[in-house]
Design an enzyme around this catalytic site. Structure first.
Site, PDB file in Angstrom:
ATOM      1  N   GLN A 272      72.546  36.448  91.256  1.00 48.95           N
ATOM      2  CA  GLN A 272      71.133  36.836  91.246  1.00 48.95           C
ATOM      3  C   GLN A 272      70.212  35.615  91.359  1.00 48.95           C
ATOM      4  O   GLN A 272      69.324  35.585  92.213  1.00 48.95           O
ATOM      5  CB  GLN A 272      70.810  37.602  89.951  1.00 48.95           C
ATOM      6  CG  GLN A 272      69.371  38.090  89.884  1.00 48.95           C
ATOM      7  CD  GLN A 272      68.912  38.417  88.466  1.00 48.95           C
ATOM      8  OE1 GLN A 272      69.571  38.061  87.489  1.00 48.95           O
ATOM      9  NE2 GLN A 272      67.787  39.092  88.356  1.00 48.95           N
TER      10      GLN A 272
ATOM     11  N   ILE B 103      85.077  27.404  90.307  1.00 47.72           N
ATOM     12  CA  ILE B 103      84.907  26.238  89.418  1.00 47.72           C
ATOM     13  C   ILE B 103      86.129  25.974  88.552  1.00 47.72           C
ATOM     14  O   ILE B 103      86.234  24.918  87.955  1.00 47.72           O
ATOM     15  CB  ILE B 103      83.685  26.330  88.477  1.00 47.72           C
ATOM     16  CG1 ILE B 103      83.460  27.731  87.946  1.00 47.72           C
ATOM     17  CG2 ILE B 103      82.454  25.740  89.070  1.00 47.72           C
ATOM     18  CD1 ILE B 103      82.392  27.778  86.866  1.00 47.72           C
TER      19      ILE B 103
ATOM     20  N   TYR C 128      79.676  35.165  75.605  1.00 50.02           N
ATOM     21  CA  TYR C 128      78.721  34.489  76.500  1.00 50.02           C
ATOM     22  C   TYR C 128      77.837  33.534  75.698  1.00 50.02           C
ATOM     23  O   TYR C 128      77.657  32.366  76.063  1.00 50.02           O
ATOM     24  CB  TYR C 128      77.882  35.554  77.204  1.00 50.02           C
ATOM     25  CG  TYR C 128      76.763  35.040  78.081  1.00 50.02           C
ATOM     26  CD1 TYR C 128      77.008  34.183  79.141  1.00 50.02           C
ATOM     27  CD2 TYR C 128      75.449  35.450  77.857  1.00 50.02           C
ATOM     28  CE1 TYR C 128      75.972  33.746  79.953  1.00 50.02           C
ATOM     29  CE2 TYR C 128      74.415  35.022  78.668  1.00 50.02           C
ATOM     30  CZ  TYR C 128      74.676  34.159  79.716  1.00 50.02           C
ATOM     31  OH  TYR C 128      73.653  33.720  80.517  1.00 50.02           O
TER      32      TYR C 128
ATOM     33  N   LYS D  77      77.454  29.461  75.681  1.00 46.00           N
ATOM     34  CA  LYS D  77      76.182  28.791  75.974  1.00 46.00           C
ATOM     35  C   LYS D  77      75.865  27.727  74.923  1.00 46.00           C
ATOM     36  O   LYS D  77      75.375  26.645  75.251  1.00 46.00           O
ATOM     37  CB  LYS D  77      75.045  29.814  76.093  1.00 46.00           C
ATOM     38  CG  LYS D  77      75.079  30.590  77.406  1.00 46.00           C
ATOM     39  CD  LYS D  77      74.970  29.654  78.602  1.00 46.00           C
ATOM     40  CE  LYS D  77      75.061  30.320  79.934  1.00 46.00           C
ATOM     41  NZ  LYS D  77      75.215  29.366  81.054  1.00 46.00           N
TER      42      LYS D  77
ATOM     43  N   ILE E  40      66.150  37.633  83.438  1.00 41.52           N
ATOM     44  CA  ILE E  40      65.509  37.291  84.721  1.00 41.52           C
ATOM     45  C   ILE E  40      65.451  38.540  85.599  1.00 41.52           C
ATOM     46  O   ILE E  40      66.464  39.195  85.846  1.00 41.52           O
ATOM     47  CB  ILE E  40      66.276  36.159  85.441  1.00 41.52           C
ATOM     48  CG1 ILE E  40      66.402  34.921  84.541  1.00 41.52           C
ATOM     49  CG2 ILE E  40      65.587  35.813  86.769  1.00 41.52           C
ATOM     50  CD1 ILE E  40      65.089  34.276  84.123  1.00 41.52           C
TER      51      ILE E  40
HETATM   52  N1  SER Z   1      70.504  38.041  81.308  1.00 44.52           N
HETATM   53  C1  SER Z   1      71.554  37.558  80.452  1.00 44.52           C
HETATM   54  C2  SER Z   1      72.343  38.670  79.904  1.00 44.52           C
HETATM   55  O1  SER Z   1      71.774  39.716  79.717  1.00 44.52           O
HETATM   56  C3  SER Z   1      70.992  36.746  79.340  1.00 44.52           C
HETATM   57  O2  SER Z   1      71.066  35.411  79.675  1.00 44.52           O
HETATM   58  O3  SER Z   1      73.495  38.505  79.608  1.00 44.52           O
END
Ligand code: SER
Length: 315
Positions: A12, A54, A143, A147, A173
């Site tokens: 995206q 990667i 996730y 991070k 986003i």
């Molecule tokens: N847009 C991402 C998610 O929803 C957040 O960084 O996982």
């Protein structure tokens, strides 16, 4: 001369970031690297494109070296919802993939590496209103854990090896060109798409769920501005809060109804509700404003107008 590589260029953000960087630095100077076939020919035909993963260190390092790369934008990641379905995949791609890119960048003496972090770095113990930049980081998703690990690792490479690594914590986003995949904030884009297609939408978080968000032009501006910031002004490096707006799922539906009055939304929360509830509702991005002049352009209504005008061209 700049030689830029966008890794994760088919996703995206990566797909639009590649085109924006090609506009700024010239098509031939921006290589797009992805695992999948690009959704549009534009990305593949307007400049260099390579398939790579990667997790394949030697292949990736050779690509970086052969292109004469001086700057990398690492946009490849497994997001929160997909990560909860497959935590080991998220662990490998987000941690080992990052490590590979940092190591190759150190060995090849790159000038700069840009890596987004996320609101997922925060957790339920973090203050949820106007979340400060420097606060409790105890995420509960794989996730988010990757991070936080990534932010620390990036700072480690900066302080130990002098590699200029920079990153910001993106909120959700929103964009119309390439759909997001596997995130908790994806309901926003799904809602716009359903509305423009004239369909009702079943939202996977509650109507009252509030999260911080940003429209794509601001997301591109923020990471490019951070890349170009004078390092002398940076006290932080890999962990800048950035935000543009906060709204509930219900407020998003209302904003869409200003243009599409009959739009119907029902709410059926699933496992992603718990993830959303563990993230901030709004962010304090003063540190980014002070250290590199961050300031967004789009609010909710401006974004809705632009989304509704542009989505029909891609649906
Ligand atoms: N847009 C991402 C998610 O929803 C957040 O960084 O996982």
């Amino acid at each position: 001369m700049k030689r830029i590589m966008v890794i994760g260029a088919v996703g995206q953000i990566g797909s639009e970031l590649t085109m924006e960087l090609r506009n700024i630095y010239g098509n031939d100077n921006v290589m797009a690297v992805g695992r999948k076939t690009p959704p549009s020919d534009e990305l593949k035909n307007s400049g260099p494109f390579a398939f790579s993963n990667i997790l394949n260190y030697e292949e990736m390092k050779k690509l970086i070296a052969d292109f004469g790369t001086d700057t990398i934008y690492l946009m490849a990641a497994i997001l929160s919802a997909t990560g909860e379905k497959n935590p080991m995949l998220a662990y490998r791609v987000n941690n080992d993939g990052l490590m590979n890119v940092l190591e190759a960048s150190r060995e090849l003496k790159l000038e700069k590496v840009l890596i987004p972090s996320s609101i997922a770095a925060f957790g339920p113990e973090t203050p949820r209103d106007n979340t400060p930049n420097d606060t409790i980081l105890k995420p509960k998703t794989m996730y988010g854990i990757s991070k936080v690990h990534g932010e620390l690792l990036c700072d480690y490479y900066f302080y130990k090896y002098g590699l200029d690594v920079r990153g910001l914590r993106y909120p959700g986003i929103i964009s119309y060109k390439t759909p997001p995949g596997g995130g908790t904030t994806d309901y926003t884009v799904e809602m716009y798409r359903a509305a423009v297609e004239g369909k009702p939408y079943t939202c996977f978080v509650k109507e009252s769920t509030v999260l911080p968000m940003m429209y794509m032009p601001d997301a591109l501006k923020s990471i490019i501005d951070l890349a170009n910031a004078d390092i002398k002004n940076l006290k932080h490096h890999s962990d800048f809060n950035v935000t543009a707006m906060s709204f509930s799922a219900g407020e998003l539906a209302d904003s869409i109804r200003k243009y599409i009055p009959g739009f119907k939304v029902t709410y059926e929360p699933d496992f992603r509700q718990k993830i959303a509830d563990s993230w901030p509702m709004s962010l304090d991005d003063t540190v980014a404003r002070e250290e590199w002049g961050w300031s967004p352009d789009y609010d909710l209504d401006m974004m809705t107008k632009d989304m509704i005008e542009n989505l029909p061209s891609v649906l």
